[in-house]
Design a protein around this motif. Sequence first.
Motif, mmCIF file in Angstrom:
data_model
loop_
_atom_site.group_PDB
_atom_site.id
_atom_site.type_symbol
_atom_site.label_atom_id
_atom_site.label_comp_id
_atom_site.label_asym_id
_atom_site.label_seq_id
_atom_site.Cartn_x
_atom_site.Cartn_y
_atom_site.Cartn_z
ATOM 1 N N ALA A 90 116.715 114.703 37.923
ATOM 2 C CA ALA A 90 116.337 113.088 37.742
ATOM 3 C C ALA A 90 114.998 113.171 37.074
ATOM 4 N N GLU A 91 113.855 113.837 37.712
ATOM 5 C CA GLU A 91 112.640 113.984 36.910
ATOM 6 C C GLU A 91 112.400 114.236 35.540
ATOM 7 N N SER A 92 113.471 115.390 35.300
ATOM 8 C CA SER A 92 113.382 115.598 33.625
ATOM 9 C C SER A 92 114.048 114.671 32.881
ATOM 10 N N MET A 93 114.934 113.913 33.337
ATOM 11 C CA MET A 93 115.373 112.748 32.480
ATOM 12 C C MET A 93 114.232 111.670 32.548
ATOM 13 N N LYS A 94 113.540 111.569 33.463
ATOM 14 C CA LYS A 94 112.570 110.569 33.402
ATOM 15 C C LYS A 94 111.405 110.867 32.358
ATOM 16 N N HIS A 95 111.078 112.207 32.156
ATOM 17 C CA HIS A 95 110.110 112.578 31.380
ATOM 18 C C HIS A 95 110.650 112.560 29.703
ATOM 19 N N ARG A 96 112.005 112.467 29.705
ATOM 20 C CA ARG A 96 112.418 112.563 28.367
ATOM 21 C C ARG A 96 112.516 111.003 27.784
ATOM 22 N N ARG A 97 112.535 110.117 28.591
ATOM 23 C CA ARG A 97 112.509 108.895 28.063
ATOM 24 C C ARG A 97 110.952 108.337 27.652
#
Length: 97
Positions: A90-97
């Motif tokens: 979930a944290e890696s998905m936040k950083h991609r946005r």
Amino acid sequence: MLVFGEPYETASGTVLVTVTRQGRRGGPGHAVGLYTVNADGVTWTPATDQGRIALIGACTGFVAAALATLAVVRRPPWPNLTERAMIAQAESMKHRR
């Protein structure tokens, strides 16, 4: 003990001789093969038990399926879905946005 059957002559002049293996204690035997005698010479044709071949194939398939199931149950091919792994994803998905 091998038992040779009575020769059978076809209309074309070919002679067929069956060969069987006698069963234990005079029981029914099973086919071993067939001799074919014609003008070209003698040929031997072994008898095959298609039922036994099919049984071996089915057993091989069942064993392969059982081993594959055991491998997947012990260590599945998908990633571990632990709480820590889900949070990191979930944290890696936040950083991609």
